[in-house]
Design a protein around this motif. Structure first.
Motif, mmCIF file in Angstrom:
data_model
loop_
_atom_site.group_PDB
_atom_site.id
_atom_site.type_symbol
_atom_site.label_atom_id
_atom_site.label_comp_id
_atom_site.label_asym_id
_atom_site.label_seq_id
_atom_site.Cartn_x
_atom_site.Cartn_y
_atom_site.Cartn_z
ATOM 1 N N PRO A 186 0.807 -1.224 0.000
ATOM 2 C CA PRO A 186 0.000 0.000 0.000
ATOM 3 C C PRO A 186 0.839 1.272 0.000
ATOM 4 O O PRO A 186 1.943 1.332 0.541
ATOM 5 C CB PRO A 186 -0.812 -0.119 1.300
ATOM 6 N N GLY A 187 0.265 2.319 -0.601
ATOM 7 C CA GLY A 187 0.858 3.642 -0.567
ATOM 8 C C GLY A 187 0.564 4.324 0.757
ATOM 9 O O GLY A 187 0.290 3.669 1.765
ATOM 10 N N ARG A 188 0.586 5.676 0.743
ATOM 11 C CA ARG A 188 0.401 6.434 1.977
ATOM 12 C C ARG A 188 -0.936 6.081 2.627
ATOM 13 O O ARG A 188 -1.972 6.042 1.980
ATOM 14 C CB ARG A 188 0.452 7.921 1.690
ATOM 15 N N ALA A 189 -0.903 5.805 3.945
ATOM 16 C CA ALA A 189 -2.109 5.418 4.674
ATOM 17 C C ALA A 189 -2.134 6.144 6.015
ATOM 18 O O ALA A 189 -1.241 5.960 6.843
ATOM 19 C CB ALA A 189 -2.166 3.909 4.884
ATOM 20 N N VAL A 190 -3.162 6.959 6.217
ATOM 21 C CA VAL A 190 -3.363 7.678 7.477
ATOM 22 C C VAL A 190 -4.319 6.875 8.350
ATOM 23 O O VAL A 190 -5.299 6.299 7.849
ATOM 24 C CB VAL A 190 -3.931 9.078 7.214
ATOM 25 N N TYR A 191 -4.080 6.842 9.680
ATOM 26 C CA TYR A 191 -4.935 6.091 10.581
ATOM 27 C C TYR A 191 -5.000 6.781 11.939
ATOM 28 O O TYR A 191 -4.181 7.654 12.255
ATOM 29 C CB TYR A 191 -4.440 4.651 10.748
ATOM 30 N N GLY A 192 -5.971 6.383 12.732
ATOM 31 C CA GLY A 192 -6.109 6.898 14.092
ATOM 32 C C GLY A 192 -6.854 5.892 14.940
ATOM 33 O O GLY A 192 -7.585 5.039 14.442
ATOM 34 N N GLY A 193 -6.669 6.003 16.279
ATOM 35 C CA GLY A 193 -7.348 5.056 17.154
ATOM 36 C C GLY A 193 -7.193 5.412 18.625
ATOM 37 O O GLY A 193 -6.676 6.483 18.975
ATOM 38 N N PHE A 194 -7.633 4.492 19.474
ATOM 39 C CA PHE A 194 -7.580 4.701 20.913
ATOM 40 C C PHE A 194 -7.312 3.388 21.632
ATOM 41 O O PHE A 194 -7.588 2.303 21.092
ATOM 42 C CB PHE A 194 -8.893 5.299 21.425
ATOM 43 N N THR A 195 -6.786 3.476 22.861
ATOM 44 C CA THR A 195 -6.626 2.344 23.757
ATOM 45 C C THR A 195 -7.086 2.777 25.148
ATOM 46 O O THR A 195 -6.621 3.816 25.658
ATOM 47 C CB THR A 195 -5.170 1.872 23.830
ATOM 48 N N TYR A 196 -8.007 2.005 25.739
ATOM 49 C CA TYR A 196 -8.523 2.323 27.089
ATOM 50 C C TYR A 196 -8.266 1.147 28.003
ATOM 51 O O TYR A 196 -8.630 0.016 27.706
ATOM 52 C CB TYR A 196 -10.019 2.619 27.024
#
Length: 487
Positions: free
Chosen positions: A475-485
């Motif tokens: 894959p080319g450029r890949a933006v992501y986001g998330g959380f851990t609780y």
């Protein structure tokens, strides 16, 4: 024991203490989404448990040149549980897990594959281990495990490759006081492979693998020593099925492996280390009798293959000075009867390369310190080859001249930033020369509370077009986001 190239040691969580848990989720480009949850802790003074589940999926992706790589979607789900009992001298550890990778595309350029060309993998395992230790420091353990692995290729007719394994390990360890510790044991595994469906390119098989091993360890004030012997006996029983017709036969391979290693600390922070050992790998049923067609051509087995063996020696130093850690090791590996596909004849078959030699360096560097109010943590891990030659003088293929991961961690206030780059050197894949490439990634984590972390990142920042294996760009450029609780 006889592992070719190394061992991965997986230690499952053994619940104890207060009950604790964690949940998390992530979303990114290419419709990539994942989530996980876990819970572990003590059920009573002697009983503990751990549970964990995880799932993820992603859609078809675009490569660094903007092309959509069709049929590259993937999805998976995992779950596992452990139950542990322990008292002062005895413990029992039970593990069960399952992993499914489903609706998975077989990646390819437009026109190579259709959406119906998918693969699915399902893996299940159960195991139990009983340990007992005496007042004198002697120990005994017995383990039993079983697993099932199913690989399904879904096209016009479904093909299935199923492997069943049932095995055991028994070990006894004896304390020798100031003279160290001696242990010995037995491994046994029964491995069965069965093929089914509309497209079969290898026979059914049953392998009985028996291993006997012994190990000695000693640790002094400035030096330590470890040495071991292992004898392995492989008996392979090959059987016909509706895809491959052949005479029933049995192949046997056995080998005596050894290893020895030592570390001597010159000062409190600098030590020298050296080790040497042998290993081997037996041919598989596909190597010996396979007969199938792939997109590259027809592959036919070679019943005259010998087992592959290797001798590796290495030496170097390890330094731990405050927050600075460094390890530099020089290694040489000599392979005999290396098993490779011979692309010089058609149909393709496997052959034993008379010899192969790999020389090089493994380098690990890391440091963690404070510059004002900023925590700085650079790191580097590198493998550099100085020689990669076959016995006939040709270059070893599918092996980069160097592989390096270099990064920098920066911590300030409640933020942590990790920047890293993976450098992969030039190599040859078959008859094709592959140019070196670099992939750069970044991730920023915000510690919102003691329990909650939020993060965002970018993989392949420069949108680099690259492929670990030719024909399968990543894959080319890949933006992501998330959380851990955590709770």
């Amino acid at each position: 024991g006889s592992a070719m190239g190394g061992v991965v040691n997986i230690i499952t969580r053994r619940g104890h203490g207060a009950m604790r848990g964690e949940i998390g989720g992530r979303y990114g480009r290419f419709d990539s989404v994942s989530g996980h949850a876990g819970l572990h802790g003590g059920l009573s003074e002697k009983w503990g448990m751990a549970l964990g589940v995880e799932t993820s999926k992603t859609g078809d992706y675009k490569t660094g040149d903007g092309s959509r790589y069709t049929n590259s979607h993937a999805a998976d789900a995992d779950g596992g549980a452990t139950l542990t009992y322990r008292n002062e001298k005895t413990s029992l550890h039970l593990v069960g897990l399952h992993r499914s990778v489903y609706d998975t595309g077989n990646p390819g350029g437009a026109g190579w594959f259709t959406p119906d060309d998918r693969v699915g993998r399902h893996y299940s395992r159960v195991s139990g281990e009983l340990r007992h230790e005496t007042d004198a420091g002697h120990g005994f353990s017995a383990a039993l495990y079983g697993d099932r692995n199913v690989y399904r290729y879904i096209s016009v007719e479904e093909s299935r490759y199923t492997t069943y394994t049932l095995g055991t390990r028994m070990t006894a360890g004896f304390s020798l006081g100031d003279w160290g510790r001696f242990s010995a044991g037995l491994d046994y595994a029964n491995i069965r492979e069965k093929m089914g469906g509309g497209s079969i390119g290898q026979p059914d098989s049953r392998n009985d693998v028996t291993g006997l091993f012994a190990e000695y360890r000693w640790e002094g004030e400035k030096a330590s020593l470890i040495g071991g012997l292992r004898y392995d006996d492989y008996r392979g029983h090959i059987r016909s099925n509706k895809g491959v017709a052949l005479e029933h036969g049995t192949k046997r391979y056995d080998n005596l492996s050894w290893n020895i290693g030592t570390v001597y600390w010159l000062t409190d922070w600098l030590g020298v280390k050296a080790s040497a050992g042998t290993s081997f790998v037996a041919p598989t049923a596909v190597n010996l009798t396979g007969n199938y067609v792939s997109s590259w051509g027809q592959y036919v087995g070679n019943p005259d293959l010998e087992a592959e063996t290797c001798l590796t020696a290495q030496g170097g130093f390890e330094m731990q000075y405050g927050e600075l850690r460094a390890e530099v090791m020089y290694f040489q590996s000599w392979y005999k009867d290396r098993i490779e596909v011979d692309y010089g004849q058609y149909p393709f078959t496997w052959r034993n390369v008379s010899s192969q030699r790999l020389n090089g360096f493994d380098v690990e560097l890391s440091w963690r310190g404070e510059l004002g109010r900023v925590t700085v943590a650079p790191y580097l891990n590198s493998e550099i080859f100085t020689k990669t030659k076959n016995g006939d003088g040709t270059a070893v293929t599918y092996l980069p001249h160097h592989s390096t991961v270099a990064g920098l961690g920066l911590g300030f206030s409640k933020m942590w930033l990790d920047l890293n780059a993976r450098f992969t050197g030039a190599q040859r894949q078959g008859a094709t020369a592959v140019e070196p490439y670099t992939v750069v990634n970044a991730r920023l984590t915000f510690h919102a509370t003691e329990s909650l972390d939020l993060y965002a990142g970018v993989n392949n920042i420069s949108d680099r077009y690259y492929a670990v294996t030719l024909g399968y760009p990543l894959p080319g450029r890949a933006v992501y986001g998330g959380f851990t609780y955590r709770f």
